[in-house]
Design a protein around this motif. Sequence first.
Motif, short mmCIF file in Angstrom:
data_model
loop_
_atom_site.label_atom_id
_atom_site.label_comp_id
_atom_site.label_asym_id
_atom_site.label_seq_id
_atom_site.Cartn_x
_atom_site.Cartn_y
_atom_site.Cartn_z
N THR A 245 -127.02 3.51 -8.50
CA THR A 245 -126.86 3.87 -7.42
C THR A 245 -126.60 2.72 -6.14
OG1 THR A 245 -128.98 5.20 -7.90
CG2 THR A 245 -128.69 4.88 -5.37
N GLY A 246 -125.74 3.00 -4.88
CA GLY A 246 -125.22 1.92 -4.35
C GLY A 246 -125.33 3.16 -3.07
N PHE A 247 -125.17 2.06 -1.53
CA PHE A 247 -125.24 3.13 -0.88
C PHE A 247 -123.30 2.62 0.36
CE2 PHE A 247 -129.42 1.33 -1.80
CZ PHE A 247 -130.16 2.49 -1.23
N GLU A 248 -123.00 3.54 1.58
CA GLU A 248 -122.23 3.51 1.29
C GLU A 248 -121.98 3.62 2.91
OE1 GLU A 248 -118.01 5.87 0.92
OE2 GLU A 248 -119.25 5.49 -0.82
N VAL A 249 -120.97 3.33 3.55
CA VAL A 249 -121.11 2.99 5.19
C VAL A 249 -119.84 3.09 5.32
CG1 VAL A 249 -121.28 2.53 8.36
CG2 VAL A 249 -123.43 2.17 6.44
N ALA A 250 -119.59 4.73 5.89
CA ALA A 250 -117.58 5.05 5.80
C ALA A 250 -117.03 5.60 6.92
CB ALA A 250 -116.79 5.44 4.72
N THR A 251 -115.75 5.90 7.50
CA THR A 251 -115.62 6.22 8.43
C THR A 251 -114.01 7.34 7.87
OG1 THR A 251 -113.70 4.53 9.42
CG2 THR A 251 -115.87 4.35 10.18
N VAL A 252 -113.87 7.70 7.18
CA VAL A 252 -113.19 8.16 5.98
C VAL A 252 -113.66 9.44 5.64
CG1 VAL A 252 -111.33 8.24 3.93
CG2 VAL A 252 -112.31 6.10 4.83
N GLU A 253 -112.32 10.48 6.61
CA GLU A 253 -113.06 11.97 6.57
C GLU A 253 -112.21 12.47 4.97
OE1 GLU A 253 -114.11 15.56 5.76
OE2 GLU A 253 -111.70 15.52 5.91
N PRO A 254 -113.18 12.79 4.17
CA PRO A 254 -112.51 12.52 2.48
C PRO A 254 -111.71 13.98 2.36
CG PRO A 254 -114.39 13.66 3.01
CD PRO A 254 -114.04 13.16 3.73
N ILE A 255 -111.37 15.24 3.48
CA ILE A 255 -110.72 16.83 2.86
C ILE A 255 -110.24 16.90 3.40
CG2 ILE A 255 -111.30 19.05 3.04
CD1 ILE A 255 -113.59 18.16 1.43
N LEU A 256 -109.96 16.56 5.25
CA LEU A 256 -108.60 17.37 6.40
C LEU A 256 -107.76 15.76 6.10
CD1 LEU A 256 -111.58 18.24 9.06
CD2 LEU A 256 -109.67 19.61 7.67
N ASN A 257 -106.43 16.33 6.80
CA ASN A 257 -105.90 15.35 7.34
C ASN A 257 -105.92 14.37 8.21
OD1 ASN A 257 -103.57 16.17 5.21
ND2 ASN A 257 -103.15 17.77 6.44
N LEU A 258 -106.99 13.26 8.37
CA LEU A 258 -107.05 12.58 9.05
C LEU A 258 -107.14 11.13 9.05
CD1 LEU A 258 -110.52 14.90 11.42
CD2 LEU A 258 -107.96 15.03 11.64
N SER A 263 -111.49 10.27 12.85
CA SER A 263 -112.58 11.88 13.59
C SER A 263 -113.77 11.33 14.06
CB SER A 263 -113.31 12.30 11.97
OG SER A 263 -113.88 11.33 11.76
N SER A 264 -113.73 10.12 14.34
CA SER A 264 -115.43 9.70 15.80
C SER A 264 -116.76 9.71 14.93
CB SER A 264 -114.89 10.16 16.85
OG SER A 264 -115.96 9.71 17.66
N PHE A 396 -107.84 22.86 -4.36
CA PHE A 396 -107.70 23.57 -3.03
C PHE A 396 -108.26 23.27 -1.74
CE2 PHE A 396 -110.31 25.80 -4.91
CZ PHE A 396 -111.66 26.52 -4.07
N ALA A 397 -108.60 23.57 -0.83
CA ALA A 397 -109.20 23.28 -0.02
C ALA A 397 -109.22 24.66 1.55
CB ALA A 397 -108.48 21.59 0.57
N TYR A 398 -110.70 24.39 1.50
CA TYR A 398 -111.13 25.25 2.84
C TYR A 398 -111.41 24.11 3.59
CZ TYR A 398 -114.25 28.30 5.28
OH TYR A 398 -114.77 29.55 6.25
N PHE A 399 -111.29 25.16 4.85
CA PHE A 399 -111.77 24.47 6.41
C PHE A 399 -111.10 25.30 7.64
CE2 PHE A 399 -107.55 23.36 5.79
CZ PHE A 399 -106.68 23.06 7.30
N ASP A 400 -112.20 25.39 7.95
CA ASP A 400 -111.94 26.63 9.19
C ASP A 400 -111.90 25.97 10.54
OD1 ASP A 400 -114.57 25.12 10.15
OD2 ASP A 400 -116.09 26.77 9.97
#
Length: 503
Positions: A245-258, A263-264, A396-400
Motif C-alpha cells: 500500500t502507498g499514498f498519493e497526492v496528484a494534480t493529474v486528471e487521468p481521463i480528459l484532455n487536460l 483542472s484546478s 473507450f471513454a465516457y464524459f459529460d
Amino acid sequence: MKRTNLLGLLFLITAFLLSAVNINAQHVDEKIKKITIKLRKDKNYLNLNYLVFQFDQKTAAKLQNIPRVSKKDPFSFLSSDDIQYQIVFLNKGIELDSIYLMYVNQIKINGQSNQSLFAAGEITNDTTEVLSFKDLYFLRLNNSQYYYTLLDLIKDYMRENDTEELPSLLNIDFKKREDTYMGMSSLDNTDYFNYQKVMNPHYVPENKKKARRGRSKGETTIRTDVSFSRITFSTKAFDFKIGSTGFEVATVEPILNLLPLESSNIFVGFRSIFRTSNIVDVRKASYIDAKLFARININQGEFFSKQPYVIADTPKLNLNTGFGAEFRFTRLWGLPYLTIKAYIGGDSFTNPTYTQPYSGTSSIAYYSNTQFESTFSFYWNSNVHRTSRFRFDFGFAYFDIWKAIYNSNNQLTSKDSEGEIFIVPVLALKYIFAPSGSPLLGAQLRIMDTRLTAGAWLKVFEFSPKNTLRFEFLTITEPITRSLRAWESKGGYFFQLRYRYGL
C-alpha cells in the motif's frame, strides 16, 4: 547448430565424469582440453547455470592458497565490496545426479556510483577466469575441501531459493515457449511488471530473493516518486503478505484532455496492489492494482497559468470536488490486461473556477461531472533482450459536459437540465528504450476525442538503479478532425523533473 553444440558438451562432460577413473592420465588431459575448448568457444550457447557471490571474511578464509594446475601460483579468494565471484556449474546434466563445477570467474566492479547520461563512456567490469575446469577437476580429486566449499555455496542458495529459476549462460532457452517469439511477448506477467517498474509512480511487487552468503542487504525501505505534478510515498512497513500500500497526492486528471494542474483539482488518496490467486510467483499470479481518490477543487484559476514550466491556453473546463477510483487487472479469466477508471463530482454550479464572457455582462461556465474510461493493454518487445518495449492500449471513454450561466455578480441564473454526453474511442501507444536492461528514455502517444496527447521522458542522472532523475515533457494538441468546442482549451506544453527513489 547451437543445440548440437549444447548436447555435445553435455555428453562429453557426462562421459568424462563417468569414466575418468578408468582412463589413463593422457586421456584425462585430452578430454579436459576438449571440454575447456568447448566451454570457451560456445560459452553463450551452453545450458550452464551460474551464481554470483560476494564473499564475507569467514567464507574467504576457507578459500586461501588454492592450488592450480593450469597456473603457477595458488589462488586466494578475497572479501571486498568491489570483488565478486561467478561460479559456473552444470546442474544435474544427462545421466548425472549431482552438480559439477565448470569454472570460476573473478569480477572486479568498476562501475561508478553516479552514472550520468553524459558520462564520457560506458564503464564495464573486469572479468578474469581464476579457476578453470581443469583446476576444479583436480581440486575435487586431491583437495576436495576447497571444491566442496564452493559447491556448498551453490547448494545452500538453491535450497533457500528453490522456487527461483537459476540464471543461465544460454542465450536461447529451448524450454521456454515465449522465446520462440524471440522475446516479442511473454506468456506471463513479465512484460507487464517490466513496464510498471519503469512507469508506475508506486512500488510493484517482485519475487523476493533471499540474500546470498556474504552479500549485503542494503535495500532501501523508502519508496517515493516526486515531480511537479505528483508525489507518492510508501515504505516496506506498508507491505503485507499478498501486496503493498502507498499514498498519493496528484494534480493529474487521468481521463480528459487536460494538462497537469489545468483542472484546478488536487487528487488525494491511497493505492493498494494485492494478489488474488494462491500463486506466489508474481510472474504467474493475478493482481489487482487499485487507487481510491478524493478530488478536491482548490478553486485557484490563476495558479495554472503562472507556473514557469507551463505554456498553455487559458483553461475553460470546471471539475467539482468529488471522488474516484482506478483499477488495473492482470489477465483476469484469460482476458488482456484491463484498466478501469471512474470519477464522479458534485452537481453544484455555484462557484466556478473558470468562466467565459457570454452575453452582455453575463458569463458562462462549463463543467464535467462524470468521467469513465476502460482500456485493454497489450505488451511486446523488439527482441529477446527487451531493449525496446511497447505497450498498446485501446478502449473507450465516457464524459459529460454541463453549462451554467451567471449574472454580473457571478450568481447562477440558469443551468442545463440535461448534460451533453460523449462516448469516444481511446488509443494509446507507449514505448520504453532500455539498453542492457536499464531504462533510458520513453515516449507515449494517446488519442482521445480526436485530440493527441504526446509525451516523452529522459533519464538525466542515475545515482543507483533505484535512485534516478528524469526530465519529462507533455503536450496536448488541438483537435485533428474538428474545431474546438466552447469548453475546450487549445492545449499547451508541460515540463517537469521527476525523481524516483526505491522504485
